[in-house]
Design an enzyme around this catalytic site. Structure first.
Site, mmCIF file in Angstrom:
data_model
loop_
_atom_site.group_PDB
_atom_site.id
_atom_site.type_symbol
_atom_site.label_atom_id
_atom_site.label_comp_id
_atom_site.label_asym_id
_atom_site.label_seq_id
_atom_site.Cartn_x
_atom_site.Cartn_y
_atom_site.Cartn_z
ATOM 1 N N LYS A 241 24.873 -5.945 -0.058
ATOM 2 C CA LYS A 241 26.339 -5.988 -0.183
ATOM 3 C C LYS A 241 27.000 -5.274 0.985
ATOM 4 O O LYS A 241 28.213 -5.150 1.029
ATOM 5 C CB LYS A 241 26.777 -5.305 -1.483
ATOM 6 C CG LYS A 241 26.250 -5.929 -2.747
ATOM 7 C CD LYS A 241 26.793 -5.146 -3.935
ATOM 8 C CE LYS A 241 26.129 -5.595 -5.218
ATOM 9 N NZ LYS A 241 26.403 -4.643 -6.308
ATOM 10 N N ARG B 75 11.376 3.392 3.542
ATOM 11 C CA ARG B 75 10.864 2.536 4.627
ATOM 12 C C ARG B 75 11.995 1.631 5.071
ATOM 13 O O ARG B 75 12.736 1.109 4.245
ATOM 14 C CB ARG B 75 9.693 1.688 4.142
ATOM 15 C CG ARG B 75 9.338 0.602 5.151
ATOM 16 C CD ARG B 75 8.043 -0.053 4.855
ATOM 17 N NE ARG B 75 6.925 0.856 5.109
ATOM 18 C CZ ARG B 75 5.673 0.452 5.208
ATOM 19 N NH1 ARG B 75 5.368 -0.818 5.046
ATOM 20 N NH2 ARG B 75 4.706 1.314 5.440
ATOM 21 N N HIS C 295 5.131 6.390 11.455
ATOM 22 C CA HIS C 295 4.670 6.195 10.083
ATOM 23 C C HIS C 295 3.908 7.465 9.712
ATOM 24 O O HIS C 295 2.686 7.465 9.601
ATOM 25 C CB HIS C 295 3.771 4.953 10.031
ATOM 26 C CG HIS C 295 3.466 4.473 8.651
ATOM 27 N ND1 HIS C 295 3.700 5.233 7.522
ATOM 28 C CD2 HIS C 295 2.958 3.293 8.224
ATOM 29 C CE1 HIS C 295 3.327 4.531 6.459
ATOM 30 N NE2 HIS C 295 2.885 3.356 6.855
ATOM 31 N N ARG D 3 0.788 -1.213 0.000
ATOM 32 C CA ARG D 3 0.000 0.000 0.000
ATOM 33 C C ARG D 3 0.825 1.270 0.000
ATOM 34 O O ARG D 3 0.656 2.117 -0.858
ATOM 35 C CB ARG D 3 -0.827 -0.027 1.280
ATOM 36 C CG ARG D 3 -2.062 0.698 1.323
ATOM 37 C CD ARG D 3 -2.764 0.158 2.545
ATOM 38 N NE ARG D 3 -2.234 -1.163 2.881
ATOM 39 C CZ ARG D 3 -2.692 -2.280 2.363
ATOM 40 N NH1 ARG D 3 -3.688 -2.285 1.558
ATOM 41 N NH2 ARG D 3 -2.150 -3.431 2.687
ATOM 42 N N THR D 4 1.724 1.394 0.946
ATOM 43 C CA THR D 4 2.436 2.658 1.082
ATOM 44 C C THR D 4 3.281 2.929 -0.156
ATOM 45 O O THR D 4 3.298 4.032 -0.689
ATOM 46 C CB THR D 4 3.299 2.641 2.362
ATOM 47 O OG1 THR D 4 2.445 2.345 3.457
ATOM 48 C CG2 THR D 4 3.964 3.976 2.598
#
Ligand code: NCD
Length: 309
Positions: free
Chosen positions: A80, A101, A129, A51-52
């Site tokens: 890495k 995120r 959030h 969703r985000t």
């Protein structure tokens, strides 16, 4: 240059301006269709999201911009061993704004310190959030006509739910908010938030039963039990179905109560509730796109003529 790490990075007045812009976008989509022509959004997602990430991508595409990015840490140089600081320095050469995120609390904040472009925290661990909070506030403001003077129940995983933590932080700045925290003992709201409420003299109650408090709520914010933040499977299994909002419970709710949910939903709301006009969690998703459009424009300092009319 401005970033968004927490909903508190914007004053109440600035939020108001942002929400007015989002409502204008909702009504006049066409006006904004080329506002970000030639600009790029990078979505750097070190943790799963549908969703985000899609909401950010959709927002930028709606503004005429384009999108680059990665959607899991495994497909980025993080695998890495690259640091977030280095990644954002590199991404700053490729894009004009970044939504990040990360499973680690504070990672987007580190990124912001090293970035040459605005960084938006799209969720950092169990911490904050902010764009979900902007979505929640815009939904409430648009559908209730006000922010403030209501009793809001927050139900489910109040311990790990970052959407809950962000929303509480944002709501305490409005007048006349009363909180009812509904959770099992193990998933109670963190002490630092309780301390903050006490300090500000904001009324709150902690309860276990959703049924009991249903009639007094103006808003009910349901959340999923955050499986990925549990330390053991056993506890998750025991708690995951603790709440289930069904038609019978809705009969005890006010006629004008709104049910919000940041989604994804698991079992905490029965699908039979979806057709109830008070269930606004899918509308909320749509508001999320408008508010992210408004946010991108604001952080990039782009104003579209006519939006103040
Ligand atoms: C929330 C999140 O990622 O914290 N989802 C979202 O962004 N809409 C809520 C959740 O995952 O339960």
């Amino acid at each position: 240059m401005r970033h968004l790490m927490s909903p508190l990075d914007f004053s109440v007045e600035e939020l108001d301006t942002l929400f007015r812009l989002a409502n204008d976008i909702e009504q006049h989509r066409g006006r904004y269709a080329h506002a970000c022509d030639g600009l790029k959004l990078a979505t750097c997602f070190y943790e799963p999201s549908t969703r985000t990430r899609l909401s950010f991508e959709s927002a930028m595409l709606n503004l005429g911009g384009s999108v680059i990015g990665f959607s899991d840490a495994g497909s980025s140089s993080a695998s890495k061993g690259e640091s977030v600081a280095d990644t954002i320095r590199v991404v700053s050469c490729f894009a004009d704004i970044c939504a990040m995120r990360h499973p680690k609390e504070g990672a987007p904040m580190v990124a912001a310190q090293f970035s040459g472009i605005p960084v938006i925290n799209a969720g950092d661990g169990g911490h904050q959030h902010p764009t979900q909070t902007l979505t929640d506030l815009l939904t409430i403001r648009s559908l209730k006509g006000r922010l403030g003077n209501f009793t809001i129940g927050l139900c489910g995983d109040l311990k790990f739910g970052r959407t809950v933590h962000s929303l509480i932080n944002a709501l305490v700045r409005y007048e006349g908010i009363r909180f009812v925290f509904i959770s099992p003992e193990e998933l109670r709201i963190p002490d630092y938030l309780i301390d903050m409420l006490k300090e500000k003299n904001i009324p709150y109650r902690e309860v276990i039963s959703l049924d009991d408090v249903m009639p007094e709520l103006d808003l009910l914010y349901m959340t999923r039990v955050q499986k990925e933040r549990f330390f053991n499977e056993e506890d998750y299994v025991r708690l995951k179905d603790f709440y289930n909002l069904d038609k019978a419970k809705m009969e005890r709710a006010r006629e004008d109560m709104l049910i919000l949910h940041p989604l994804p939903r698991v079992n905490e709301i029965s699908v039979e509730v979806d057709s109830d006009p008070r269930a606004v969690y899918f509308k909320q998703v749509q508001y999320g796109v408008y508010v992210r459009m408004a946010l991108i424009l604001t952080l990039l300092g782009i104003s579209v003529r006519g939006n103040d009319e």
